[in-house]
Design a protein around this motif. Sequence first.
Motif, short mmCIF file in Angstrom:
data_model
loop_
_atom_site.label_atom_id
_atom_site.label_comp_id
_atom_site.label_asym_id
_atom_site.label_seq_id
_atom_site.Cartn_x
_atom_site.Cartn_y
_atom_site.Cartn_z
N LEU A 188 0.85 -1.18 0.00
CA LEU A 188 0.00 0.00 0.00
C LEU A 188 0.89 1.23 0.00
CD1 LEU A 188 -2.40 -1.17 2.83
CD2 LEU A 188 -2.92 -1.12 0.41
N VAL A 189 0.41 2.30 -0.62
CA VAL A 189 1.12 3.57 -0.56
C VAL A 189 0.57 4.34 0.63
CG1 VAL A 189 1.55 5.76 -1.73
CG2 VAL A 189 1.55 3.64 -3.04
N VAL B 46 -8.07 3.56 1.28
CA VAL B 46 -8.63 2.44 2.02
C VAL B 46 -8.52 2.60 3.53
CG1 VAL B 46 -8.34 0.77 0.15
CG2 VAL B 46 -6.51 1.09 1.82
N GLY B 47 -7.82 3.60 3.99
CA GLY B 47 -7.71 3.82 5.43
C GLY B 47 -7.05 5.15 5.71
N ALA B 48 -7.35 5.67 6.89
CA ALA B 48 -6.75 6.94 7.30
C ALA B 48 -6.65 6.97 8.82
CB ALA B 48 -7.57 8.11 6.80
N ALA C 247 0.86 2.89 -8.59
CA ALA C 247 1.55 3.25 -7.35
C ALA C 247 2.65 4.26 -7.62
CB ALA C 247 2.14 1.99 -6.70
N ARG C 248 3.42 4.06 -8.69
CA ARG C 248 4.47 5.02 -9.04
C ARG C 248 3.87 6.38 -9.37
NH1 ARG C 248 6.19 0.46 -11.79
NH2 ARG C 248 7.88 -0.57 -10.72
N ALA C 249 2.77 6.38 -10.12
CA ALA C 249 2.13 7.64 -10.49
C ALA C 249 1.59 8.36 -9.26
CB ALA C 249 1.00 7.39 -11.49
N VAL D 104 4.82 12.96 2.71
CA VAL D 104 5.83 12.03 2.19
C VAL D 104 5.17 10.67 1.98
CG1 VAL D 104 7.82 13.20 3.20
CG2 VAL D 104 6.62 11.46 4.52
N CYS D 105 5.65 9.96 0.98
CA CYS D 105 5.09 8.65 0.66
C CYS D 105 6.03 7.54 1.10
CB CYS D 105 4.85 8.54 -0.84
SG CYS D 105 3.52 9.58 -1.45
N SER D 106 5.44 6.43 1.45
CA SER D 106 6.19 5.23 1.77
C SER D 106 5.33 4.03 1.39
CB SER D 106 6.56 5.19 3.26
OG SER D 106 5.39 5.21 4.05
N LEU D 107 5.92 2.86 1.41
CA LEU D 107 5.18 1.64 1.12
C LEU D 107 5.03 0.83 2.40
CD1 LEU D 107 6.89 0.58 -2.21
CD2 LEU D 107 4.62 1.56 -1.92
N VAL D 108 3.87 0.23 2.57
CA VAL D 108 3.64 -0.63 3.74
C VAL D 108 3.08 -1.96 3.25
CG1 VAL D 108 3.27 1.25 5.36
CG2 VAL D 108 1.34 0.34 4.14
N ASP D 109 3.30 -2.99 4.04
CA ASP D 109 2.73 -4.28 3.72
C ASP D 109 1.23 -4.23 3.89
OD1 ASP D 109 5.13 -5.58 3.13
OD2 ASP D 109 5.54 -5.90 5.26
N ASP D 110 0.56 -5.13 3.21
CA ASP D 110 -0.89 -5.22 3.31
C ASP D 110 -1.29 -5.39 4.78
OD1 ASP D 110 -3.46 -5.24 2.46
OD2 ASP D 110 -3.26 -7.00 1.18
#
Length: 163
Positions: free
Chosen positions: A25-26, A77-79, A119-121, A143-149
């Motif tokens: 997820l971004v 999907v979440g905040a 995701a890149r866009a 800032v963006c990061s990636l997290v596991d599902d």
Amino acid sequence: VRCEETAFDLGKELAMTGEIAAGKLVKWTLISPAYFPGNGWLPDFCKDTTKEGAAQKLGTVMLRRTKDGPLIGANLVGACVGKPVVYSGWDTRTRVKPTQLAVPAGSAYLFRCYDADAARALIDALHLKPRSQNSGQGFGIGVCSLVDDFKPYAVHIYQCKGE
């Protein structure tokens, strides 16, 4: 808050490492407060369909890859949104600015992207770019990061309580 352009490109770095994959997820974390008039905690670039027919899901990202290009395929999907920050100000032309509520820095939004290109866009559109009204004043930078599902029971987190 002052942000400057850097030579570091998160989207390219992630593409080179191959970290954007299914099940990721971004996460967009605000590093400055953001003001989304009329939407409260929901970013202006997400479609709120709770008052309309269900043609699109709540939180559908309405950003485009290019000016006339297709929408970026992603959904909010979440905040985790903190207590609103109250701000106002003074303008030499109009005198006192009205008091407004902003989403506080540290709030985080999770987006599920349809594929790695989306995701890149999305990262290119959000990372260190102001996405708020009053962005010229430093609002809405994240800032963006990636997290596991995450687990299905945690899909809708609307507010975290601070200690």
